[in-house]
Design an enzyme around this catalytic site. Structure first.
Site, mmCIF file in Angstrom:
data_model
loop_
_atom_site.group_PDB
_atom_site.id
_atom_site.type_symbol
_atom_site.label_atom_id
_atom_site.label_comp_id
_atom_site.label_asym_id
_atom_site.label_seq_id
_atom_site.Cartn_x
_atom_site.Cartn_y
_atom_site.Cartn_z
ATOM 1 N N GLU A 150 22.831 -46.094 36.839
ATOM 2 C CA GLU A 150 22.959 -44.688 36.135
ATOM 3 C C GLU A 150 23.209 -43.536 36.965
ATOM 4 O O GLU A 150 22.712 -43.709 38.032
ATOM 5 C CB GLU A 150 21.732 -44.478 35.172
ATOM 6 C CG GLU A 150 21.365 -45.374 34.009
ATOM 7 C CD GLU A 150 20.168 -45.000 33.334
ATOM 8 O OE1 GLU A 150 20.098 -43.891 33.301
ATOM 9 O OE2 GLU A 150 19.679 -45.790 32.444
ATOM 10 N N GLU A 178 13.812 -48.682 33.688
ATOM 11 C CA GLU A 178 13.167 -47.732 34.362
ATOM 12 C C GLU A 178 11.459 -47.926 34.388
ATOM 13 O O GLU A 178 11.102 -46.917 33.499
ATOM 14 C CB GLU A 178 13.408 -46.397 34.067
ATOM 15 C CG GLU A 178 14.971 -46.016 34.202
ATOM 16 C CD GLU A 178 15.326 -44.483 34.116
ATOM 17 O OE1 GLU A 178 16.596 -44.022 34.511
ATOM 18 O OE2 GLU A 178 14.798 -43.983 33.213
#
Length: 420
Positions: free
Chosen positions: A311, A211
């Site tokens: 995710e 991320e």
């Protein structure tokens, strides 16, 4: 109910490997059965602390005004290295057990994504972090091999923080890549992971960084780092697949992150329904519809580069305690960023306690699980966040599966929530 046919070609690993390497793996590892889609869970909260996953580690500062402890960096700063090491050794020993891996295998999970920070791999010893994670990581890799699971090693935190989230090790400013040493240290960390991968055949892939925030790190810096990471890891461990996060960029820009000539690489996107008020306002049907639409986007890019949802969860509120950060509340009930609840009268009471969910809620959650699994399997699959939590049930794969909310096996091809 209609059934989508399984992929005609079964891969020799959860992630793509060159044919000669895949054939070699099959020859030397006869117990490794082929699989056709990634069905995984994250082992989060182990080597990178997150207060909402394991609140018991942070509870002693709960009532401290403006707590000096909010993440792993500050946890070790306040405790000091000796006490931090004592507590984290106990945590590393207990949070992931062989029984967890056995249970996940019995639930037809075939992939483990293991987040780990640079401080465990290429540390700066002047920083407050402590080391000692690697023996515990190797233990899990051995368990994964024993239960025929593939592993993605995920560099979850890099120097200076790539996103300012507590799950990067440091909450606050985004400083990664502002110093040349940040990139070098990150690449050094990937080199350690690549060497570990060479010693453990259960490792199928390495994620360059988790991320990276495009609003804090220029896209050009991210793409250049991805290229360096690809070249470095392939030079050390040629069989290993590289995984690249989408940096929160729109689908239209994903191709810039993973050039077509970077074979043996995956694009990873993370999809949650809780981190904006617009998402929180969705009705049950709209949550299902969004999941199906997201699956179509992944499917389209998957024709260019293998794509996974690395995710996701079943949460439809941000009510998990400290999900938005230690000592922070929730948008859902108006205790974070606003004093007004998202919907009139919305409360966090019972939202993360599966035992309080009524029949309607349980039926929706099962459909939501099936919709997301079916949708993401239109690409190359999914990895649920998280394998377990202390008390956030909509993020706890094992508990949800044991309750029958996530089907076992979690085969998207057998579900018909989304259009074919």
């Amino acid at each position: 109910m209609h059934f989508r046919p399984l992929l005609a070609t079964l891969l020799a690993a959860v992630v793509s490997l060159p044919k000669d390497v895949a054939d070699a793996a099959t020859v030397h590892e006869p117990r490794r059965h082929p699989v056709d889609v990634v069905r995984g869970v994250n082992l989060g909260g182990l080597f990178v602390l997150e207060p909402w996953i394991t609140p018991s580690l942070f509870s002693e500062w709960e009532l401290t005004p403006q707590s000096p402890v909010v993440d792993e960096w500050s946890y070790c700063t306040v405790l000091g290295k000796t006490e931090c090491m004592r507590r984290l050794n106990s945590h590393w020993e207990s949070w992931v057990q062989e029984s967890d891996i056995s249970t996940l295998a019995s639930m037809h999970i075939n992939t483990l994504r293991i987040p780990i920070g640079y401080w465990a791999l290429a540390p700066d010893l002047s920083e407050p972090y402590v080391q000692g994670q690697i023996p515990y990581l190797r233990r899990i890799l051995d368990w994964a091999a024993a239960y025929n699971l593939r592993v993605i090693l995920d560099l979850h935190g890099v120097p200076g923080s790539q996103n300012g989230f507590d799950n990067s090790g440091q909450r606050g400013e985004i400083s990664w890549a502002k110093r040349p040493s940040d990139i070098r240290q990150s690449l050094d960390s990937l080199a350690v992971l690549a060497r570990i991968a060479n010693e453990h055949r259960s490792v199928a892939a390495i994620q360059a960084v988790n991320e990276p925030a495009n609003w804090g790190v220029p896209k050009g810096v991210i793409t250049q780092y991805y290229l360096q990471a690809y070249q470095l890891v392939k030079s050390i461990a040629p069989r290993i697949t590289l995984v690249f996060h989408d940096a929160f960029l729109p689908v239209s820009e994903w191709s810039e992150l993973v050039p077509a000539n970077m074979t043996g690489s995956y694009l990873d996107t993370h999809i949650y329904h809780v981190f904006s008020e617009d998402s929180l306002r969705l009705s049950y049907d709209s949550h299902l519809s969004k999941a199906c639409t997201d699956g179509e986007k992944l499917k389209q890019f998957n024709t260019r580069s293998p794509t996974i949802c690395g995710e996701f969860s079943l949460a439809t509120t941000d009510c998990a305690r400290w999900l938005n950060g230690f000592q922070r509340g929730a948008r859902w009930d108006g205790t974070y960023l606003t004093t007004k609840s998202v919907l009139p009268g919305s409360t966090c009471a019972g939202q993360e306690d599966l035992s309080t969910w009524n029949v309607e809620r349980r039926m929706f959650m099962r459909n939501f699980a099936m919709a997301q699994i079916q949708a993401y399997e239109k690409a190359n699959g999914w990895i649920f966040w998280n394998f377990k939590t202390e008390n956030a049930d909509s993020w706890n794969y094992i508990k949800l599966a044991q309750a029958g909310i996530i089907p076992n096996p979690p085969a998207g091809s057998a579900f018909d929530i989304c259009p074919a």
